[in-house]
Scaffold this motif. Structure first.
Motif, short mmCIF file in Angstrom:
data_model
loop_
_atom_site.label_atom_id
_atom_site.label_comp_id
_atom_site.label_asym_id
_atom_site.label_seq_id
_atom_site.Cartn_x
_atom_site.Cartn_y
_atom_site.Cartn_z
N HIS A 234 12.09 -17.29 -33.32
CA HIS A 234 12.59 -17.68 -32.00
C HIS A 234 11.45 -17.71 -30.98
O HIS A 234 11.34 -18.66 -30.20
N ARG A 235 10.58 -16.69 -31.02
CA ARG A 235 9.46 -16.67 -30.08
C ARG A 235 8.53 -17.85 -30.31
O ARG A 235 8.03 -18.45 -29.35
N LEU A 236 8.30 -18.20 -31.57
CA LEU A 236 7.45 -19.35 -31.87
C LEU A 236 8.09 -20.64 -31.37
O LEU A 236 7.42 -21.47 -30.74
N CYS A 242 7.67 -25.44 -25.05
CA CYS A 242 7.02 -25.69 -23.75
C CYS A 242 6.13 -26.92 -23.79
O CYS A 242 5.81 -27.51 -22.75
N THR A 243 5.72 -27.31 -25.01
CA THR A 243 4.81 -28.45 -25.17
C THR A 243 5.42 -29.60 -25.94
O THR A 243 5.15 -30.76 -25.65
N TYR A 244 6.27 -29.28 -26.91
CA TYR A 244 6.79 -30.32 -27.82
C TYR A 244 8.31 -30.40 -27.72
O TYR A 244 9.02 -29.42 -27.96
N SER A 245 8.80 -31.58 -27.38
CA SER A 245 10.23 -31.78 -27.13
C SER A 245 11.08 -31.54 -28.37
O SER A 245 12.27 -31.21 -28.26
N ALA A 246 10.50 -31.69 -29.58
CA ALA A 246 11.28 -31.49 -30.80
C ALA A 246 11.82 -30.07 -30.93
O ALA A 246 12.81 -29.84 -31.63
N PHE A 247 11.19 -29.11 -30.23
CA PHE A 247 11.62 -27.72 -30.32
C PHE A 247 12.53 -27.31 -29.16
O PHE A 247 13.01 -26.17 -29.12
N THR A 348 3.49 -33.88 -34.20
CA THR A 348 2.18 -33.78 -34.85
C THR A 348 1.25 -32.86 -34.06
O THR A 348 0.23 -33.29 -33.52
N PRO A 349 1.56 -31.57 -34.00
CA PRO A 349 0.72 -30.66 -33.20
C PRO A 349 -0.51 -30.19 -33.97
O PRO A 349 -0.58 -30.26 -35.20
N TRP A 350 -1.50 -29.70 -33.22
CA TRP A 350 -2.60 -28.93 -33.81
C TRP A 350 -2.35 -27.49 -33.40
O TRP A 350 -2.52 -27.12 -32.25
#
Length: 467
Positions: A234-236, A242-247, A348-350
């Protein structure tokens, strides 16, 4: 006059090299518990060599780790005062002259540069060299052997792949440069005191076709690759949202104090984290975005999966996370943007180094697209996934059976149609705790895989100490 100047410079350089050798010989007593590890590639993307460094330190050695520092290594390496990381610079090619001339000049200068960097280090009992990269990495074998002769260090080669086979992806297997590289690797590979390799198939090939006796040291997951507890998941997810809309959560909770991601929510009163009832399935693929990892296979399979949902099949929506970086990443990101998926989100995150194992330990399924230029190495990303008890669908190649057991810890596919059928089968009753996906995960839990540290102590350490 010019010839005299050149002769003087050559003599001065030779004298300097001789004095440096004598000085290192005089300091030889300090070398017995020192190892130099050479990575002619990105240290941060060479987990096996980072693991070697940490294992040597835990066994009482000090380590100098040399390589390109394009990505951040593990924090455990950076925080260890017995590991010195020496950054190498990849010299650029000349902008003038024929391609073969540019290439040759770069190889020569890279060899001289590596020779100088090695000779300036503390004396070492062992020079530990990774072999799997294309030139200018190939000359490293001869350079490390020469330094070993000059400084009484023993050369250990860890064969991950063949450099000439990687060159062949670009130039073709019959190109003169590829044939020259193959001859060079065969010749210089016999100069080492000890050879390690990553598969039994490579060990047999080295013995039969190269005349090199090697010992198989399988990649094993580090201890931090494990299933991620739901609270950490959940924390991840909240961090990534905060950065990726998929989450991000698809809908807001009734209680504004409730934390909700696309997959989980945390009760504000009890602090208990639960999975959302209608959560999407989380699929992870780690790729280097290169020619030997054909991402179009996964993209085509996702299109077929999307069509199955549109046709009324009872399947969950998907969040497909593809980690890594490489030369084809932007090209494929452009293709992804053209698909306009309705039930699939591709991210596609780094990731930060510490977040990657947490993601694998939180996912429902891994997909591996690694094919191997030689057909003789195994994908480290699958090793990491198995360490997290994450089942895998992997594209088939020559020695994959040494790692992925079809219908036991995952599935093997040949193309996008077969992968799409496997996704349909595995997610048909998601998240059914009695389904095939859960069975694979349980098999991985019960396999009690040996971790890197234990494996290294049993295999590599005795070999090195006896060399």
């Amino acid at each position: 006059m010019a010839a005299s100047c050149v002769a003087v410079l050559v003599m001065a350089a030779s004298l300097l090299l001789l004095l440096l050798v004598l000085w290192k010989r005089w300091r030889r007593g300090r070398a017995d518990w020192h190892v130099i590890i050479v990575v002619l590639g990105d240290v941060g993307r060479s987990p096996r060599m980072q693991y070697h460094a940490l294992s040597f330190v835990k066994s009482g050695f000090s380590v100098t780790l040399m390589g390109f520092c394009n990505s951040r290594p593990y924090d455990e390496l950076l925080q260890n005062n017995r590991i010195q990381i020496v950054s190498l610079t990849e010299l650029p090619k000349l902008a003038v002259g024929p391609h073969i001339f540019q290439y040759g000049v770069k190889v020569v200068f890279q060899s001289v540069y590596l020779l100088w960097k090695l000779m300036c280090r503390e004396p070492a009992a062992y020079i530990f060299l990774q072999v799997n990269v294309k030139p200018p990495g190939l000359p490293a074998i001869a350079v490390c052997w020469l330094v070993g002769c000059l400084c009484a260090s023993k050369l250990v080669i860890d064969w991950h792949n063949y450099g000439y086979s990687i060159m062949g992806l670009v130039h073709g297997s019959s190109h003169p440069l590829v044939l020259l590289a193959k001859w060079y690797e065969k010749l210089c590979g016999r100069l080492s005191h000890l050879n390690l390799c990553v598969t039994n198939s490579m060990r047999e090939d080295l013995a039969q076709n190269w005349g090199i006796k090697a010992v198989t040291v399988y990649d094993k997951p580090a201890s931090f690759f494990k299933e991620t507890p739901l609270g950490l998941q959940h924390r991840l997810f909240m961090k990534l949202s905060c950065t990726y809309s998929a989450f991000k959560a698809c809908s807001e909770p009734l209680d504004p104090d409730t934390e909700r991601s696309a997959f989980t929510e945390r009760d504000p009163q009890s602090g208990v984290v639960t999975h959302l009832r209608e959560r999407p399935a989380l699929l992870v693929s780690s790729t280097s975005w290169t020619e030997d990892e054909d991402f179009s296979i996964l993209l085509a399979a996702l299109e077929k999966f999307e069509q199955l949902i549109l046709d009324g099949e009872s399947l969950p929506s998907l969040v497909c996370v593809i980690t890594g970086k490489g030369p084809l990443k932007e090209y494929y990101r452009g293709l992804i943007g053209q698909k306009h998926f309705q039930h699939i989100q591709v991210c596609t995150p780094w990731l930060e180094a510490e977040d990657y194992p947490l993601l694998l330990g939180s996912a429902d399924l891994g997909v591996c697209l690694h094919k191997s230029s030689s057909g003789l190495d195994l994908p480290m990303k699958v090793v990491d996934m198995f360490g997290c008890c994450l089942p895998v669908c992997a594209v088939n190649f020559q020695c994959l059976h040494e790692l992925v057991k079809h219908d036991e810890n995952g599935l093997v596919f040949e193309g996008p149609e077969e992968l799409a059928a496997q996704l349909q089968m595995l997610f048909s009753a998601f998240p059914d705790p009695t389904g095939k996906l859960s069975q694979f995960r349980q098999n991985l839990r019960e396999s009690e895989q040996l971790r890197w540290d234990e494996s290294w102590k049993q295999t590599v350490l005795p070999l090195v100490m006896d060399t």
